[in-house]
Design an enzyme around this catalytic site. Sequence first.
Site, PDB file in Angstrom:
ATOM      1  N   PHE A  50       0.869  -1.172   0.000  1.00 43.38           N
ATOM      2  CA  PHE A  50       0.000   0.000   0.000  1.00 43.38           C
ATOM      3  C   PHE A  50       0.903   1.218   0.000  1.00 43.38           C
ATOM      4  O   PHE A  50       1.740   1.381   0.900  1.00 43.38           O
ATOM      5  CB  PHE A  50      -0.898   0.055   1.245  1.00 43.38           C
ATOM      6  CG  PHE A  50      -1.673   1.354   1.375  1.00 43.38           C
ATOM      7  CD1 PHE A  50      -3.007   1.404   1.019  1.00 43.38           C
ATOM      8  CD2 PHE A  50      -1.064   2.522   1.836  1.00 43.38           C
ATOM      9  CE1 PHE A  50      -3.733   2.598   1.129  1.00 43.38           C
ATOM     10  CE2 PHE A  50      -1.770   3.714   1.947  1.00 43.38           C
ATOM     11  CZ  PHE A  50      -3.116   3.748   1.589  1.00 43.38           C
ATOM     12  N   GLU A  51       0.747   2.058  -0.995  1.00 39.77           N
ATOM     13  CA  GLU A  51       1.416   3.355  -0.954  1.00 39.77           C
ATOM     14  C   GLU A  51       0.661   4.311  -1.867  1.00 39.77           C
ATOM     15  O   GLU A  51       0.175   3.935  -2.937  1.00 39.77           O
ATOM     16  CB  GLU A  51       2.893   3.263  -1.356  1.00 39.77           C
ATOM     17  CG  GLU A  51       3.182   2.610  -2.681  1.00 39.77           C
ATOM     18  CD  GLU A  51       4.687   2.443  -2.938  1.00 39.77           C
ATOM     19  OE1 GLU A  51       5.478   2.512  -1.979  1.00 39.77           O
ATOM     20  OE2 GLU A  51       5.051   2.240  -4.109  1.00 39.77           O
ATOM     21  N   ILE A  52       0.512   5.530  -1.391  1.00 39.12           N
ATOM     22  CA  ILE A  52      -0.019   6.624  -2.187  1.00 39.12           C
ATOM     23  C   ILE A  52       1.116   7.610  -2.318  1.00 39.12           C
ATOM     24  O   ILE A  52       1.624   8.112  -1.301  1.00 39.12           O
ATOM     25  CB  ILE A  52      -1.247   7.270  -1.527  1.00 39.12           C
ATOM     26  CG1 ILE A  52      -2.364   6.234  -1.336  1.00 39.12           C
ATOM     27  CG2 ILE A  52      -1.757   8.435  -2.365  1.00 39.12           C
ATOM     28  CD1 ILE A  52      -3.588   6.764  -0.609  1.00 39.12           C
TER      29      ILE A  52
END
Length: 377
Positions: free
Chosen positions: A277-279
């Site tokens: 998960f990464e934004i």
Amino acid sequence: MMTPMRYIVLVLVIILSLHYIMSFSHEEYGKATSLDRIKQSWSGPNPPYKGGIPDEYYKPSAPVDLPDRKANATFVMLVRNSDLTGILGSMKQIEDRFNRKFQYPYVFLNEEPFTDEFKKHITSLTDAPVEFGLIPNEDWVQPPHIDEERATKARQEMVDQGVIYGGAYRNMCRFNSGLFFKQELLQKYKYYWRVEPDIKIFCDVDYDPFLVMQDQDKVYGFTISLYEYPATIPTLWDTTRKFIKENPGLMAPDNAMGFISDDGGETYNRCHFWSNFEIGSLDFWRGEGYTKYFDYLDKEGGFYYERWGDAPVHSIGAALFANKSQIHFFNDIGYRHEPFQHCPQGDVHAAGRCWCNPSENFDYEWYSCLNRYDQMF
């Protein structure tokens, strides 16, 4: 006047009629939700899936009240055709919890062409634009400067030592570390949200995380952080220190060295953001500091001679080349990727209508690094 026999006949007729109606309704419900029904050909204007489906595909959305302002952003999914079931589950949660209200586009990347079957199922889940990209062979396979004999020996040693994923995922780790943001389909975007198969999104996201990144000048957002396996990165920090020494002007002035090192950079404490998960900011990865850093690592060959993962590489890059204030903890996005999960607590849990159990939360477990992130502020 109704005789007892006529009454019995009438009751039987009513029962049989209700049974027929309920059976028909149940059958139709089952068809509407079964895999067999999903696999049938669609017909009509929304849209007709006949013949080949182009890689660049846009499904016109139904009239909805979209936000007045959006960021230049996309979801990114690196998957294979065999990941269809897992990525459909992830994408359905993204749509239900967030994207049905915002309709950000999707970019799917694969080392092999996506099948029409894959495209059909994916595009049925969203009214947002969807594009499918084929990764160029030179961006996926082991580069020519790698000594294959040495790399093969290193993989076997890790397998023999029982190192997790010791014999796999080298090409993927290298691609996610420094090549995904160079893909043609991503060139028009400034921000991305990485999504993996078989994840869970626990809470409603009623605001726009991309605008948080844009408006607050953030470059990297995470939900889970933990320690890396030491056997996979024995020389990563030594290589990083050599790079820093040779390029002293690239480090950000108020960086997050305190997150990745407990002694001012002498050693690496192995803390990293869990990158499934990464934004993040695509422009940040495209910038001078991270581009030079990745190229330096790539030439050293540690993606193949060891098992340098994109999670520690991204984390070190963000910690060194961004100000610490530009790294954001998305506390209100409940998230699970086996075997860890972030479950918001207290009022945040209630506000997001989260369905995770608050007692099952990795944030401050002994193997989490969130406390080190907290200590920077």
